[in-house]
Write a protein that holds these residues in place. Structure first.
Motif, PDB file in Angstrom:
ATOM      1  N   TYR A  64      52.923  61.330   3.879  1.00 49.70           N
ATOM      2  CA  TYR A  64      53.332  59.442   4.240  1.00 49.70           C
ATOM      3  C   TYR A  64      53.444  59.038   3.242  1.00 49.70           C
ATOM      4  CZ  TYR A  64      52.291  60.267   8.769  1.00 49.70           C
ATOM      5  OH  TYR A  64      51.703  61.193  10.710  1.00 49.70           O
ATOM      6  N   ASP A  67      56.495  60.155   1.283  1.00 47.95           N
ATOM      7  CA  ASP A  67      57.794  59.405   1.625  1.00 47.95           C
ATOM      8  C   ASP A  67      58.106  58.289   0.958  1.00 47.95           C
ATOM      9  OD1 ASP A  67      59.732  58.968   3.916  1.00 47.95           O
ATOM     10  OD2 ASP A  67      58.376  57.546   4.231  1.00 47.95           O
ATOM     11  N   ARG A  68      56.750  57.977   0.250  1.00 51.14           N
ATOM     12  CA  ARG A  68      56.586  56.789  -0.139  1.00 51.14           C
ATOM     13  C   ARG A  68      56.978  56.334  -1.813  1.00 51.14           C
ATOM     14  NH1 ARG A  68      51.536  52.604   1.847  1.00 51.14           N
ATOM     15  NH2 ARG A  68      52.379  51.308   0.413  1.00 51.14           N
ATOM     16  N   GLN A 251      56.924  53.366  13.934  1.00 50.69           N
ATOM     17  CA  GLN A 251      58.700  52.563  13.125  1.00 50.69           C
ATOM     18  C   GLN A 251      58.109  53.008  11.908  1.00 50.69           C
ATOM     19  OE1 GLN A 251      59.123  49.956  11.075  1.00 50.69           O
ATOM     20  NE2 GLN A 251      61.761  51.000  11.171  1.00 50.69           N
ATOM     21  N   ARG A 252      57.116  52.397  10.533  1.00 53.92           N
ATOM     22  CA  ARG A 252      56.854  53.402  10.134  1.00 53.92           C
ATOM     23  C   ARG A 252      55.042  52.956   9.000  1.00 53.92           C
ATOM     24  NH1 ARG A 252      59.663  51.383   3.511  1.00 53.92           N
ATOM     25  NH2 ARG A 252      58.588  53.532   2.864  1.00 53.92           N
ATOM     26  N   SER A 254      52.990  53.999   7.550  1.00 54.32           N
ATOM     27  CA  SER A 254      52.444  54.659   5.625  1.00 54.32           C
ATOM     28  C   SER A 254      52.764  52.939   5.235  1.00 54.32           C
ATOM     29  CB  SER A 254      52.920  55.302   4.633  1.00 54.32           C
ATOM     30  OG  SER A 254      54.689  55.518   4.957  1.00 54.32           O
ATOM     31  N   ALA A 258      51.888  48.011   9.793  1.00 52.03           N
ATOM     32  CA  ALA A 258      52.203  48.773  10.225  1.00 52.03           C
ATOM     33  C   ALA A 258      50.876  48.239  11.019  1.00 52.03           C
ATOM     34  CB  ALA A 258      51.839  49.995  10.228  1.00 52.03           C
ATOM     35  N   ARG A 369      55.738  44.750  12.229  1.00 52.11           N
ATOM     36  CA  ARG A 369      56.868  44.985  11.529  1.00 52.11           C
ATOM     37  C   ARG A 369      57.648  43.773  10.705  1.00 52.11           C
ATOM     38  NH1 ARG A 369      57.594  47.991   8.670  1.00 52.11           N
ATOM     39  NH2 ARG A 369      59.013  49.195   8.924  1.00 52.11           N
TER      40      ARG A 369
END
Length: 429
Positions: A64, A67-68, A251-252, A254, A258, A369
């Motif tokens: 995660y 990914d950021r 949905q996201r 990280s 959230a 979100r």
């Protein structure tokens, strides 16, 4: 203070003085030049970012967080588009916040002005490098950027591309500066640069934010971690509640908006919890539940720390409560004052929840979100403030300004007896 840091800090301070009086047009033009330059340099940026990503993977960083960190052509194009959107936003500088004519005839105005030099300490995400620089530039501020060592290669190239782009504009190239070095000492220099830096904004996890707040001699706008809650009320639409919960968590996972905790009113638990557990399991979410949640399915037993945790992963804490007031008490005890959501068909319950919850944002029948500068129409945000002074919630352009008072007269003089007017002759000189 090291010579390398002093050099970039002084350059930013000089640039801030030149940038502050510029009207909107040259700032917007410079932002569009930056956006085009980022797209043109995509290959170079991706190459530098690949070094950061490879190092992160080798160091065992979670998928995660990787990914950021990761950039590709599509993400760079999205970052560039966010810069163009900032250019399209109204310029807050010079906006009259309030004003009136005083009884003595003075015309009084409070107007927005840039803060000056804004230091930003942040983790991981190299898109913040561009977002922060764009927002600060548009609001007339110079930036000193200190990203994490994990993104240093990416940030170095991004800042150089922006500086080279600015060199051909009316905006001074020194407006965007990268704090040299990756050691903790470089961050400390930024935190101790009172007199060179006007305000400091930390973006990241709790340890980073706490460190900056506790150690900085520069004034700090505190952004907060996101232990966000979804509360499913007694009068909730169960299907809607499941969808909002999933979007808020999955949905996201990280990011700071959230959901990290689920609270369920006991009156709806039988109908909601089994469906929620099944839906979360299908998305790979691990539920850390209290005893009442555990009665409905296989969950990890939740302890005190689970309800304080910002997981930033496919994990969520969950508990059953007996009333809306108990849910609010839970949020006050464990929350981070970021975003809380209520799912309910009761207008009264929604109003009471909104009035009782003391957080930067409250969602009624909507996903957590949406607490985001872009979603709120502010353009790319510089952070989400969970403090109560100056700025709270997503920080857009107005939050990156201060104000000055301007009063205009016709020769008014203050005396012991009150206001008198100077002679016309003296006033005209």
């Amino acid at each position: 203070m090291s010579e390398d840091f002093l050099k970039v800090a002084l350059a930013a301070k000089e640039a801030a003085a030149e940038l502050a009086p510029l009207p909107r047009a040259p700032k917007d033009a410079a932002l569009r030049v930056i956006a085009d330059a980022l797209v043109a340099a995509s290959a170079e940026i991706v190459e530098a970012n690949a070094l950061d990503v490879r190092r992160a993977v080798e160091n065992g960083v979670s998928e995660y967080m990787v990914d950021r960190l990761r950039l590709d052509d599509a993400r760079i194009a999205s970052i560039a588009e966010a810069v163009r959107q900032v250019a399209d936003l109204p310029d807050p500088v010079g906006e009259v916040v309030r004003g009136n004519t005083l009884p003595n005839g003075l015309e009084l105005r409070q107007v927005r002005v840039p803060l000056g030099v804004i230091g930003i300490i942040y983790e991981g995400r190299p898109n913040v490098t561009v977002d922060a620089a764009a927002l600060c530039l548009k609001s007339g501020n110079a930036t000193l950027l200190r990203g994490s060592s994990s993104a240093y290669e990416s940030n170095t190239v991004l800042v150089r591309v922006m500086q080279e782009a600015l060199a051909g504009t009316e905006v001074p190239a020194g407006t965007v500066q990268l704090v040299p070095g990756t050691s903790r000492d470089s961050a400390k220099e930024l935190m101790r640069a009172r007199g060179l830096v006007d305000v400091l904004i930390p973006r990241g996890g709790a340890s980073l934010i706490n460190s900056v707040v506790e150690e900085s001699t520069v004034p700090v706008i505190e952004t907060g971690v996101g232990n966000c809650h979804v509360y499913v009320d007694a009068d909730a639409d169960v299907e809607l509640a499941v969808q909002i919960l999933l979007n808020s968590k999955v949905q996201r996972p990280s990011v700071c908006n959230a959901a990290e905790t689920l609270l369920v009113h006991a009156a709806v638990a039988d109908a909601f919890v089994p469906r929620a557990l099944a839906a979360l399991a299908a998305e790979g979410v691990t539920v850390h539940g209290d005893d009442r949640i555990a009665a409905y399915g296989d969950v990890v037993a939740a302890g005190e720390e689970d309800f304080r945790t910002e997981y930033l992963s496919l994990d969520i804490a969950a508990a059953v409560v007996d009333s809306l007031e108990e849910a609010v008490a839970h949020i006050r005890r464990y929350g981070s004052a970021h975003t809380e959501a209520i799912v309910t068909r009761s207008v009264g319950a929604a109003r009471r929840f909104v009035s009782l919850v003391d957080s930067a944002a409250v969602a009624v029948n909507a996903s957590t979100r949406f607490t985001d500068g872009g979603e709120f129409g502010f353009g790319a945000e510089i952070g989400i403030s969970t403090q109560k002074l100056h700025a709270r919630g997503p920080m857009g352009l107005p939050e990156l300004t201060s104000t000055k008072w301007v009063y205009t007269g016709e020769g008014q003089l203050r005396t012991a007896q009150g206001t008198v007017l100077a002679s016309t002759e003296a006033c005209s000189r």
